[in-house]
Motif scaffolding. Structure first.
Motif, short mmCIF file in Angstrom:
data_model
loop_
_atom_site.label_atom_id
_atom_site.label_comp_id
_atom_site.label_asym_id
_atom_site.label_seq_id
_atom_site.Cartn_x
_atom_site.Cartn_y
_atom_site.Cartn_z
N UNK A 25 -26.98 63.62 12.40
CA UNK A 25 -25.88 64.59 12.46
C UNK A 25 -26.30 66.04 12.36
N UNK A 26 -27.34 66.33 11.55
CA UNK A 26 -27.68 67.74 11.31
C UNK A 26 -28.84 68.21 12.19
N UNK A 40 -25.13 67.79 3.74
CA UNK A 40 -25.64 66.45 3.41
C UNK A 40 -26.66 66.03 4.48
N UNK A 41 -27.88 65.69 4.07
CA UNK A 41 -28.94 65.42 5.05
C UNK A 41 -28.57 64.28 6.00
N UNK A 42 -28.79 64.51 7.30
CA UNK A 42 -28.56 63.48 8.29
C UNK A 42 -27.11 63.31 8.71
N UNK A 43 -26.18 63.98 8.01
CA UNK A 43 -24.76 63.84 8.34
C UNK A 43 -24.34 64.89 9.36
N UNK A 44 -23.29 64.58 10.13
CA UNK A 44 -22.76 65.55 11.08
C UNK A 44 -22.22 66.76 10.33
N UNK A 45 -22.49 67.95 10.86
CA UNK A 45 -22.15 69.18 10.16
C UNK A 45 -21.11 69.98 10.94
N UNK A 46 -20.15 70.53 10.18
CA UNK A 46 -19.17 71.44 10.79
C UNK A 46 -19.54 72.86 10.38
N UNK A 89 -20.51 74.15 5.91
CA UNK A 89 -20.95 72.77 6.14
C UNK A 89 -21.33 72.09 4.83
#
Lengths: 146, 458
Positions: B37-38, A106-112, A103
């Motif tokens: 997102x996280x 990046x804070x707050x971003x959607x994670x794979x 992943x």
């Protein structure tokens, strides 16, 4: 409803209508099977592609992404990702590097998630996505962004 | 409650409500992950939360259908259930299997779960809504067969009514079409084609028979209208359902590699799919207006009317919105689909199961209806959940329209994630509507524990 239209008449219409339209659906399914070879890119269904499909399934990719518009709407469409990321000129390298880099954290971003795929499995994944990108989808999606 | 064995419905209803809570909690997690997102990553990635959200929904609706059938069939057949012991044993098998499956999703990486549960023998996992491990799928088939055997024996030995016949047809269809979940061709187009034999022919086919039968049963009970009239309506509605819905499957075959004639078949027939839902709304209101008794359980009547209206809006109107091929070209796989999915499942299937629970649960607890106070609180939960779902749907629809515009219609299309950033305001509003829905669900559960003074004996 008028009394001339009885429950048993309604029942008979139900059974007759259902059987008729189900048989019509089966006939269309037969016709569909006949028409598919010209559209579904089966000539390129290699063992590598089939292995890639299994990786696609066992990592539950469909739980976030769509494939030809079906799946979850949390992450980008992947039916055309091979072409979007460069096609035969760099598509494979981009996809492999992308999967390996997850992943992002990046804070707050959607994670794979990181799936720890081997080099061979990454190639299979790419082969599968390339095969899907060459299916005749009647020009869907409307543009390369998916 | 006329027959002792109807009591087996009770654990099914309680478990269904429990799983409903789990479903909504995981929905709230996913809604938050859309904007933060996280959130909970990597403990609960989005795909895991989504599996729990959708699979819990399917299982609790199945539990609700089974409980409804166990309550309804003895009364329609005018005899005890063939085997109440089998019904209870299957309940525990189903519940434990569902719990283990959810724990598997949450605690084991999906690829390891697949390996542990024999996916290499017959790969069936990793397809939307059919994510269950092979052993769970086999378990579902065994439970379904035992359940159908039990019900069919009861119906065969007792009175045969249109309602029990239609219900059984729907339930047998449910089990038979589930068998397509074991068929997973390597060819993606064929995989998708037959995947819809489970998904579409369930929710826009045989499940509507179950819905119609349950609704008809409750309407006979609460309105006292002649069975003859109600059964005629039931046949008309399910005729319209299947003659539009079977070929209507074609609306999923526009862009997945299938031939282009499906754009015509799918558009024409699925454009007619709102008609049976409209008929269902007219039916419910008509029967209640012609009622011959004032049933003390007013809240069950409210749920029955609500089912008609919300199923028509969610499945009928919101389905029609994006079912024509030229429209679907732009909306396919967008938040418009999510909007439709939420209101259709709530309006048709969630509400009909709650209608049945609302009618049957007081009787299972030894009274004709709950106290006035308990009913008023349940009505509050009806309005909270229903209005919240309307807003969830409206916000997702707004998000979907913007998404389609920015990403697909615009001269300078934006990428997927850039588009998502633009529409996050609507995801936030959807999440708050989801919180209200959860408050409504808590209110619903509270209503079961309200005693009140004017409880009537059954």
């Amino acid at each position: 409803m008028s009394s001339a239209f009885t429950t048993s008449a309604a029942r008979n219409i139900f059974y007759g209508g259902t059987v008729f339209f189900f048989l019509l659906f089966l006939a269309l399914t037969y016709q569909n099977e006949k028409a598919l070879p010209a559209r579904d890119n089966r000539a390129n269904l290699t063992p590598q592609v089939i292995a890639g499909k299994k990786i696609w399934e066992t990592r539950n990719c469909i739980g976030c992404h769509t494939l030809l518009g079906e799946g979850a709407y949390f992450a980008p469409e992947l039916g055309n990702v091979y072409k979007r990321r460069g096609g035969d000129k760099g598509g494979a390298e981009f996809i492999k590097a992308w999967i390996k880099a997850q992943p992002t954290g990046a804070p707050g971003r959607r994670q794979m998630p990181q799936f720890n795929l081997t080099e061979q499995e990454l190639d299979e994944m790419v082969a599968f996505l390339k095969y899907v990108s060459e299916i005749n989808t009647s020009n869907w999606p409307p543009n390369i962004e998916g | 409650m006329q027959f002792k064995s109807q009591a087996v419905a009770k654990p099914y209803f309680i478990a269904a409500i429990g799983l409903f809570v789990a479903q909504v909690l995981f929905g709230l997690i996913m809604g938050l992950q859309y904007v933060i997102g996280d959130f909970l990553f990597p403990a609960i990635p989005f795909n895991v939360a989504r599996m729990v959200h959708t699979n819990a929904l399917i299982v609790w609706l199945l539990m609700g259908f089974m409980g409804s059938a166990y309550y309804l069939v003895p009364e329609e057949s005018e005899r005890e259930l063939h085997s109440p012991k089998l019904a209870l044993a299957l309940f525990w098998i189903f519940l434990v299997a569902a719990a283990l499956t959810v724990l598997g999703y949450l605690l084991v990486p999906y690829a390891s779960l697949a390996k542990m549960t024999g996916n290499d023998l017959l790969p069936t996992m990793g397809r939307e809504f059919l994510e269950q491990p092979l052993i769970t799928k086999v378990g579902i088939v065994i439970v379904a067969l035992g359940f159908l055997f039990n019900l069919s024996m009861t119906v065969l030995k007792g009175r045969k009514t249109a309602i029990s016949t239609v219900l059984l047809l729907g339930l047998w269809g449910l089990a038979i079409f589930f068998l397509f979940s074991f068929y997973n061709p390597d060819n993606v187009v064929r995989d998708k084609y037959y995947w819809w034999f489970v998904v579409h022919l369930w929710v826009e086919g045989v499940w509507e028979l179950i819905l119609g039968a349950i609704l008809a049963f409750v309407l006979i009970k609460v309105t006292g209208v002649d069975r003859e009239v109600i059964e005629k309506w039931l046949y008309v509605i399910i005729t319209l359902t299947l003659i539009t819905g079977i070929i209507g499957t074609g609306h999923h075959y526009y862009w997945i590699g299938t031939p282009e004639y499906w754009q015509w078949w799918g558009s024409v027939f699925s454009a007619l799919e709102p008609i049976p839902f409209f008929a269902m709304t007219v039916f419910a209101f008509n029967m209640v207006n012609r009622r011959r008794r004032e049933h003390p359980n007013r809240v069950a009547t409210l749920w029955a009317l609500g089912t008609g209206v919300m199923a028509f809006l969610g499945a009928g109107v919101w389905g029609f919105l994006h079912t024509l091929a030229p429209v679907n070209f732009y909306t396919h796989g967008s938040q418009i689909t999510a909007a439709h999915g939420h209101m259709a499942f709530y309006g048709a299937y969630v509400m009909v199961v709650i209608t049945m629970i609302s009618y049957a649960m007081p009787l299972l607890r030894g009274r004709a209806a709950n106290s006035n106070l308990a009913q008023v609180i349940e009505m509050w939960s009806f309005w909270l959940m229903t209005i919240a779902m309307v807003f969830i749907t409206l916000f997702l629809t707004a998000a979907g329209i913007l998404q389609v515009w920015l990403q697909r219609v615009s001269e300078t299309p934006m990428g997927f994630m850039a588009t998502q950033d633009q529409i996050s305001l609507f995801y936030w509003m959807r999440e708050w509507a989801g919180v209200v829905f959860f408050i409504g669900l808590v209110t619903y559960i509270v209503s079961f524990f309200i005693k009140g003074s004017d409880t009537k004996a059954a």
